[in-house]
Design a protein around this motif. Structure first.
Motif, PDB file in Angstrom:
ATOM      1  N   ASN A  42      -9.433   1.547  -8.821  1.00  0.00           N
ATOM      2  CA  ASN A  42     -10.887   1.327  -8.749  1.00  0.00           C
ATOM      3  C   ASN A  42     -11.625   2.627  -8.497  1.00  0.00           C
ATOM      4  N   SER A  43     -10.953   3.558  -7.820  1.00  0.00           N
ATOM      5  CA  SER A  43     -11.632   4.796  -7.446  1.00  0.00           C
ATOM      6  C   SER A  43     -11.264   5.955  -8.355  1.00  0.00           C
ATOM      7  N   TYR A  44     -10.024   5.933  -8.813  1.00  0.00           N
ATOM      8  CA  TYR A  44      -9.534   7.097  -9.557  1.00  0.00           C
ATOM      9  C   TYR A  44      -8.978   6.689 -10.899  1.00  0.00           C
ATOM     10  N   SER A  45      -9.125   7.598 -11.840  1.00  0.00           N
ATOM     11  CA  SER A  45      -8.574   7.334 -13.153  1.00  0.00           C
ATOM     12  C   SER A  45      -7.197   7.967 -13.211  1.00  0.00           C
ATOM     13  N   LEU A  46      -6.252   7.249 -12.662  1.00  0.00           N
ATOM     14  CA  LEU A  46      -4.902   7.803 -12.574  1.00  0.00           C
ATOM     15  C   LEU A  46      -4.077   7.358 -13.773  1.00  0.00           C
ATOM     16  N   THR A  47      -3.107   8.192 -14.055  1.00  0.00           N
ATOM     17  CA  THR A  47      -2.226   7.853 -15.166  1.00  0.00           C
ATOM     18  C   THR A  47      -1.292   6.731 -14.724  1.00  0.00           C
ATOM     19  N   LYS A  48      -0.467   6.267 -15.652  1.00  0.00           N
ATOM     20  CA  LYS A  48       0.441   5.163 -15.316  1.00  0.00           C
ATOM     21  C   LYS A  48       1.462   5.625 -14.292  1.00  0.00           C
ATOM     22  N   TYR A  49       1.922   4.713 -13.478  1.00  0.00           N
ATOM     23  CA  TYR A  49       2.935   5.081 -12.503  1.00  0.00           C
ATOM     24  C   TYR A  49       4.119   4.137 -12.607  1.00  0.00           C
ATOM     25  N   VAL A  50       5.230   4.604 -12.107  1.00  0.00           N
ATOM     26  CA  VAL A  50       6.423   3.760 -12.056  1.00  0.00           C
ATOM     27  C   VAL A  50       6.700   3.511 -10.578  1.00  0.00           C
ATOM     28  N   THR A  51       6.946   2.247 -10.220  1.00  0.00           N
ATOM     29  CA  THR A  51       7.211   1.940  -8.810  1.00  0.00           C
ATOM     30  C   THR A  51       8.509   2.599  -8.378  1.00  0.00           C
ATOM     31  N   VAL A  52       8.419   3.364  -7.314  1.00  0.00           N
ATOM     32  CA  VAL A  52       9.646   3.996  -6.821  1.00  0.00           C
ATOM     33  C   VAL A  52       9.978   3.416  -5.449  1.00  0.00           C
ATOM     34  N   TRP A  53      11.263   3.268  -5.227  1.00  0.00           N
ATOM     35  CA  TRP A  53      11.749   2.788  -3.932  1.00  0.00           C
ATOM     36  C   TRP A  53      11.302   3.776  -2.861  1.00  0.00           C
ATOM     37  N   ASN A  54      10.708   3.249  -1.808  1.00  0.00           N
ATOM     38  CA  ASN A  54      10.178   4.123  -0.778  1.00  0.00           C
ATOM     39  C   ASN A  54      10.870   3.784   0.553  1.00  0.00           C
ATOM     40  N   ALA A  55      11.888   4.554   0.849  1.00  0.00           N
ATOM     41  CA  ALA A  55      12.687   4.269   2.047  1.00  0.00           C
ATOM     42  C   ALA A  55      11.833   4.395   3.308  1.00  0.00           C
ATOM     43  N   ASP A  56      10.959   5.374   3.304  1.00  0.00           N
ATOM     44  CA  ASP A  56      10.101   5.592   4.463  1.00  0.00           C
ATOM     45  C   ASP A  56       9.201   4.366   4.697  1.00  0.00           C
ATOM     46  N   ALA A  57       8.652   3.845   3.579  1.00  0.00           N
ATOM     47  CA  ALA A  57       7.788   2.660   3.695  1.00  0.00           C
ATOM     48  C   ALA A  57       8.589   1.476   4.227  1.00  0.00           C
ATOM     49  N   PHE A 114       0.832  -1.201   0.000  1.00  0.00           N
ATOM     50  CA  PHE A 114       0.000   0.000   0.000  1.00  0.00           C
ATOM     51  C   PHE A 114       0.872   1.259   0.000  1.00  0.00           C
ATOM     52  N   LEU A 115       1.861   1.272   0.878  1.00  0.00           N
ATOM     53  CA  LEU A 115       2.700   2.474   0.994  1.00  0.00           C
ATOM     54  C   LEU A 115       3.505   2.700  -0.293  1.00  0.00           C
ATOM     55  N   VAL A 116       3.968   1.593  -0.891  1.00  0.00           N
ATOM     56  CA  VAL A 116       4.741   1.723  -2.125  1.00  0.00           C
ATOM     57  C   VAL A 116       3.836   2.226  -3.254  1.00  0.00           C
ATOM     58  N   ALA A 117       2.665   1.589  -3.371  1.00  0.00           N
ATOM     59  CA  ALA A 117       1.735   2.007  -4.424  1.00  0.00           C
ATOM     60  C   ALA A 117       1.322   3.455  -4.191  1.00  0.00           C
ATOM     61  N   ASP A 118       1.008   3.759  -2.952  1.00  0.00           N
ATOM     62  CA  ASP A 118       0.565   5.109  -2.597  1.00  0.00           C
ATOM     63  C   ASP A 118       1.664   6.119  -2.935  1.00  0.00           C
ATOM     64  N   GLY A 119       2.882   5.819  -2.478  1.00  0.00           N
ATOM     65  CA  GLY A 119       3.990   6.751  -2.718  1.00  0.00           C
ATOM     66  C   GLY A 119       4.264   6.907  -4.204  1.00  0.00           C
ATOM     67  N   SER A 120       4.263   5.767  -4.917  1.00  0.00           N
ATOM     68  CA  SER A 120       4.568   5.826  -6.344  1.00  0.00           C
ATOM     69  C   SER A 120       3.471   6.586  -7.092  1.00  0.00           C
ATOM     70  N   MET A 121       2.226   6.312  -6.693  1.00  0.00           N
ATOM     71  CA  MET A 121       1.125   6.947  -7.416  1.00  0.00           C
ATOM     72  C   MET A 121       1.018   8.426  -7.080  1.00  0.00           C
ATOM     73  N   VAL A 122       1.295   8.767  -5.841  1.00  0.00           N
ATOM     74  CA  VAL A 122       1.265  10.191  -5.476  1.00  0.00           C
ATOM     75  C   VAL A 122       2.352  10.927  -6.266  1.00  0.00           C
ATOM     76  N   LYS A 123       3.507  10.266  -6.404  1.00  0.00           N
ATOM     77  CA  LYS A 123       4.601  10.884  -7.158  1.00  0.00           C
ATOM     78  C   LYS A 123       4.172  11.059  -8.618  1.00  0.00           C
ATOM     79  N   ALA A 124       3.599   9.979  -9.168  1.00  0.00           N
ATOM     80  CA  ALA A 124       3.163  10.052 -10.567  1.00  0.00           C
ATOM     81  C   ALA A 124       2.095  11.127 -10.726  1.00  0.00           C
ATOM     82  N   TYR A 125       1.210  11.186  -9.728  1.00  0.00           N
ATOM     83  CA  TYR A 125       0.135  12.195  -9.786  1.00  0.00           C
ATOM     84  C   TYR A 125       0.720  13.602  -9.754  1.00  0.00           C
ATOM     85  N   ASN A 126       1.653  13.819  -8.835  1.00  0.00           N
ATOM     86  CA  ASN A 126       2.245  15.156  -8.721  1.00  0.00           C
ATOM     87  C   ASN A 126       3.015  15.528  -9.985  1.00  0.00           C
TER      88      ASN A 126
END
Lengths: 845, 232
Positions: free
Chosen positions: A361-376, A38-50
């Motif tokens: 499922n909830s949002y129509s987000l663009t593609k994301y690239v998995t980023v290493w998440n040290a915090d996660a 979750f944290l990796v997907a969240d972090g990667s997707m937030v990054k992609a979103y930003n």
């Protein structure tokens, strides 16, 4: 440095007690893996979103006008320091009951991300939003069709032209060539004023310029996106410029709609929502880790009890307490470390996709690239190890705090029981035996109780939420104010202060054109306020309805005579003293006790308008008759105070009801002012251009529909965790009880007791405790989950959905709880049968 | 004197139920001396052994080992005292069930800076062939020999043995006693052995008889009889 030979035990311990370690490790792996994913997907997707704002050149805002702008208008607007882009669209009602907003493919602003397939290349082809396609079972190669005229209406509650959408081309079809994500529609808000997005019945799509050129002008929405030539650097500057721009634009063109990016829910909502679940997921992880750590603690205590003489000998030989603490901590930490590593690998691979899927499922987000998440990684590896270390260290310091002699003599209780607690001989022998087994294992059962409590929270949440959504839908359906609520839309040119004559004419035209012959129609006024800016909760709009004194749709609204004569709701008198009273302004509520200060020397009864609040308002903020509420202008600082006289049974929205004339006075609206109609039958004699929106069942239940889609898969996962916790806890604790009593069990077998009889003694005690704990925790869990839900909705959501827990939920809980217990008990019975008879005769080693 | 025990007193319970277990014990032992504490159950011999071993405390009195007084040692210092100076053998072997014979002995070696060679000790103890077995695969005598190995491998100044043959048959008991005797001779450890077996007194240098918490008599044997010759 010498190698400690005790370390040789680790692998053998692991092999000897594989079952225990495997179940605990599995629970940890899935917990850590899921949270890590979750944290990796969240972090990667937030990054992609930003990053999408730059990558896809997302607009700084958009506005809509009634007609295509001419060159002069274009030039003068660009003169305001903007770059303009056409972003026209057309809406179609499709034969699947949804509304599709179709754009021509973009190449300058709000670029489109191709998720699958390819962009349309010729007329008749279309690329639809990926999430819309998923939710409507569409895929590349499928055909979609415009609804036949008079067919299903658009249900998206979209503004203005939605009702007519689809009429120009009934039966027209497109072939889907690709699935896309539009960078300005990460969340499917068909209308920026909607309280909730609709990923099911509203979608967006792009077609080729040639295809789009086929659509006549009178079917199009003339939307324009802008980008600032000199982009604002801070959010405050962006807000200021947005507010200035609307004034400047209004001088040049007649705006139908104006949405700067910072206020555009379709762009911003996903970004704000993503990340908000992080805290909850992390909390889930930490609670799970504490429970698992205590399970380890119990198993360690059991090991210490079993190995007491060995520990006594080691201590007598000169092993320090710290050395032994470290020795017994090693396995839990090792298992946690391995679980964390495996969990993280799963998190980064399989489970990341599951979690990303929940966002998709909830949002129509663009593609994301998995980023290493040290915090996660730290949170899912270091934190669990720290939790495990702290809990096991505490348990071990306590357990190993006895003297070597106490260990050698197996005197492991700090307070020795002087004698067995008395039990009447009238109690059947087997029952007495079971009672003593329970007493012997009380600390273990306390862990079981804590575990069941937590698992029940998850279970009740997982099972109740879908049913609560159904219940909400039912309740809303059963107590609609009226079957139809029409909100009139005053044309923008009727409010043009620069052209007063035209404006007056337009207003007169509006008034006469919005009269209806429909006998069920009843006029009402509405004024939108919001909860105060200093409220600690999520800010939300509150509709204040002004209804007729003898309304057939909203009865019991307080008479407003007193207020009409002397009162004022405005904040100068009342609001100024709010902070002085110290009264809660959270949901805008204050107790009546503060009235004297608030109302100065006026009688509070006369001073403030008396209102009813909806049940949703009352339930959400715990406001009742006699309280005062304070609300604020939606786009201003002015505050209004209202005296709550009662609660109106209306759960669909957080709103306020007062007499129409009082509302007119309160907000300085003319005496003829009205906003729309309640009606039980459709109103057909008012031109649709005057109908701003219709509030019906579909629009009111958007929230529950959306929650069902976005949280549906999550609920199964929550149920899974709950059942897993039940099973692991019961397995470990029953195992401990059997191991602890292996000698007695063996001796009972020698005496002639059958495996079944022994099972009744040792397993049934756990059964009894389990069932008692299970049932006893339900009321507390139910109350707690409702409270948590209330807090969560107050803090994070607009509107109100009660977490209704029906009997069906309790039955399901019981079935799941008993089934998971039965599975484990079956294996434990087998284990009892396997205890050899020579166990009782063996040396204690 | 290597070990001096002065006026050790110990009581359990309070008020009417107070029992004086040790009533002022005085004893001195030289390094390498073999001492047997003899007495019936409840005479206080095991309590005295535990106090010497630093796993129980005296109410008053002093124990000085190699010039180092024990009375003001805190828990950590006591642990270090046991680690440096003592080896323990109990009636129950208390071996670690999932470690092999060799590893169980290594547990003792780990604690010492002057540990004996484990292989040599295994041979001396007659456990060489069994070194890879875990305790459940051994007989009672073999388990006790392993326990002796674990205590001896530290090469402790004092070896404390609490009824080491209490759970063994005659033949095995003799084997164990021979082993202890051999260890005493080979490594020169001071040995204090608690037993209620009167015959064992002949193999000791000093025999201390306890009754009701007091020393009834102390006998110094002119000549130690070898364990082989003991009969009971």
């Amino acid at each position: 440095m010498k190698r400690n030979p005790l370390n040789n035990r680790f692998l053998r311990d692991l092999r000897d007690d594989l079952g225990k370690y495997v179940v605990i490790a599995l629970l940890m792996i899935f917990t850590i893996g899921f949270v890590s994913g979750f944290l990796v997907a969240d972090g990667s997707m937030v990054k992609a979103y930003n990053e999408s704002f730059t990558k896809y050149n997302v607009e700084d805002g958009n506005f809509r006008v009634q007609r295509r702008m001419n060159k002069a208008q274009w030039k003068s607007i660009e003169g305001l320091g903007l770059y303009l882009y056409e972003l026209f669209y057309r809406e179609f009602a499709l034969d699947n009951g949804s509304t599709l907003r179709v754009y021509q493919n973009r190449d300058q602003v709000n670029l489109v991300c191709l998720m699958e397939g390819e962009f349309p290349k010729k007329p008749g082809e279309i690329a639809v939003d990926r999430m819309y396609a998923d939710n409507n079972g569409l895929k590349v190669g499928d055909t979609i069709r415009v609804a036949a005229a008079g067919g299903e209406e658009s249900g998206a509650g979209s503004a203005e032209k939605t009702e007519t959408a689809g009429e120009p081309n009934p039966g027209e079809t497109w072939q889907i060539t690709g699935l896309v994500a539009l960078s300005d529609y990460s969340t499917m808000f068909s209308d920026n004023n909607d309280t909730m997005f609709d990923a099911l019945k509203f979608g967006v799509a792009v077609v080729t310029p040639e295809e789009f050129a086929r659509y006549p002008d009178d079917t199009l929405y003339f939307n324009y996106a802008w980008k600032y030539a000199d982009p604002p650097e801070t959010e405050t500057e962006e807000n200021d410029r947005g507010e200035d721009l609307v004034k400047d634009l209004s001088k040049e063109i007649r705006l139908e709609n104006y949405i700067p990016r910072y206020a555009n829910q379709a762009i911003r909502f996903a970004g704000e929502d993503m990340g908000s679940d992080r805290a909850m997921m992390e909390l889930l992880l930490y609670i799970m880790m504490v429970i698992i750590a205590f399970v380890f603690g119990v198993t360690i205590s059991n090991t210490i009890s079993r190995e007491a003489p060995v520990i006594g000998t080691l201590r007598a030989m000169g092993f320090t307490k710290s050395e032994l603490v470290r020795h017994y901590m090693a396995m839990p930490l090792l298992v946690t470390l391995l679980s964390a590593l495996v969990g993280n690998i799963l998190g980064y691979t399989v489970l990341k996709n599951v979690c990303a899927g929940m966002y998709y499922n909830s949002y129509s987000l663009t593609k994301y690239v998995t980023v290493w998440n040290a915090d996660a990684f730290v949170r899912t590896t270091v934190f669990p190890i720290v939790i495990m270390a702290v809990v096991t260290w505490g348990v071990l310091r306590w357990s190993l705090g006895l003297t070597p002699l106490q260990f050698l003599r197996r005197q492991l209780r700090r307070r020795q029981m002087k004698r067995a607690f008395p039990l009447s001989v009238r109690i059947p022998f087997f029952d007495r035996f079971r009672m003593r087994v329970i007493a012997q294992n009380l600390p273990n059962y306390l862990i079981l109780l804590a575990g069941i409590f937590f698992a029940n929270i998850l279970l009740i949440f997982g099972l109740a939420l879908p049913q609560a959504l159904d219940h909400y839908q039912e309740v809303v359906e059963n107590n609609l104010l009226s079957k139809h609520q029409y909100i009139m839309q005053i044309p923008l040119d009727a409010m043009d202060e620069d052209h007063k004559l035209v404006s007056a004419f337009r207003m007169m035209e509006f008034v006469s054109e919005t009269e209806t012959e429909n006998e069920t129609a009843e006029k009402f006024s509405v004024y939108v306020l919001r909860t105060p800016t200093d409220s600690p909760y999520h800010k939300e709009d509150v509709m204040v309805y002004g209804v007729q004194a003898d309304s057939r749709y909203v009865s019991g609204v307080p008479a407003s005579e007193g207020y009409m004569q002397k009162g004022s709701a405005k904040g100068e008198a009342a609001g100024g003293s709010q902070s002085a009273t110290g009264g809660e302004t959270a949901g805008g509520s204050q107790s009546a006790a503060g009235e004297e200060a608030a109302g100065g020397n006026r009688s509070a009864e006369d001073a403030y308008p008396e209102v009813l609040i909806s049940k949703a308002y009352s339930d959400k903020y715990d406001i009742f008759a006699g309280d005062r509420i304070e609300l604020q202008e939606k786009y201003g600082e002015e505050r209004y105070t209202f005296l709550v006289k009662g609660v109106y049974d209306y759960q669909a929205s957080v709103c306020v009801f007062m007499e129409q004339k009082a509302l007119g006075k309160c907000f300085d609206l003319g005496k003829d002012y009205f906003s729309g109609y309640f009606s039980d039958t459709p109103i057909t004699d008012i031109d649709e251009k005057y109908i701003g929106s219709e509030i019906n069942l579909e629009s009111l239940t958007k929230v529950s529909r959306q929650l069902r889609i976005s949280m549906g898969s999550m609920m199964y996962l929550v149920d899974f965790f709950a059942v897993a916790i039940f099973m692991v806890l019961i397995y470990i604790l029953s195992k401990i009880i059997i191991e602890k009593n292996a000698q007695s069990i063996s001796m009972a077998k020698i005496l002639g007791y059958t495996g079944g009889e022994i099972g009744k003694l040792y397993i049934r005690s756990t059964t009894v405790v389990y069932l008692v704990c299970f049932v006893a925790t339900i009321p507390a869990v139910s109350a707690l989950i409702r409270y948590l839900m209330k807090v969560m909705i107050r803090l994070e959501m607009t509107g109100w959905i009660e977490l209704y827990v029906g009997n069906k939920v309790y039955v399901q809980m019981l079935i799941l709880g008993v089934l998971s217990y039965a599975v484990v008990a079956f294996f434990e019975y087998r284990k009892i049968n396997k205890v050899p008879m020579d166990e009782a005769l063996k040396n204690t080693e | 004197m290597f070990l001096e025990i002065n006026q050790i007193k110990k009581a359990f319970g309070q008020g009417d139920s107070r029992v004086e277990v040790l009533r002022g014990i005085d004893l001195s032992l030289e390094k390498g001396e073999f001492c047997v504490l003899l007495g019936p159950s409840g005479s206080g011999k095991s309590t005295l052994l535990n106090i010497i071993g630093g796993i129980d405390s005296a109410d008053s009195g002093e124990i000085v080992i190699d010039g180092e007084p024990m009375s003001h040692m805190k828990e950590k210092q006591l642990t270090m005292y046991r680690r440096r100076h003592l080896g323990y053998i109990f009636q129950m072997y208390n071996l670690i069930p999932n470690l092999t014979v060799r590893e169980n002995i290594e547990v003792g070696a780990y604690l010492s800076n002057k540990a004996l060679d484990v292989d040599e000790l295994l041979k001396l103890l007659g456990l060489w062939e069994h070194r890879g077995k875990v305790p459940s695969q051994l007989s009672g005598g073999q388990q006790q020999r392993t326990a002796i190995g674990r205590a001896v491998v530290k090469n402790p100044d004092i070896l404390l043995c609490d009824e080491p043959t209490g759970a063994l048959d005659y033949k095995t008991s003799k084997e164990i006693l021979k082993l202890i005797e051999q260890v005493n001779k080979t490594y020169g450890n001071t040995i204090i052995m608690v037993t209620h077996n009167d015959a064992i007194k002949y193999m000791a240098d000093t025999v201390v008889r306890l009754r009701d918490g007091a020393i009834r008599d102390t006998v110094h044997n002119e000549r130690r009889v070898s364990a082989e010759e003991l009969e009971w």
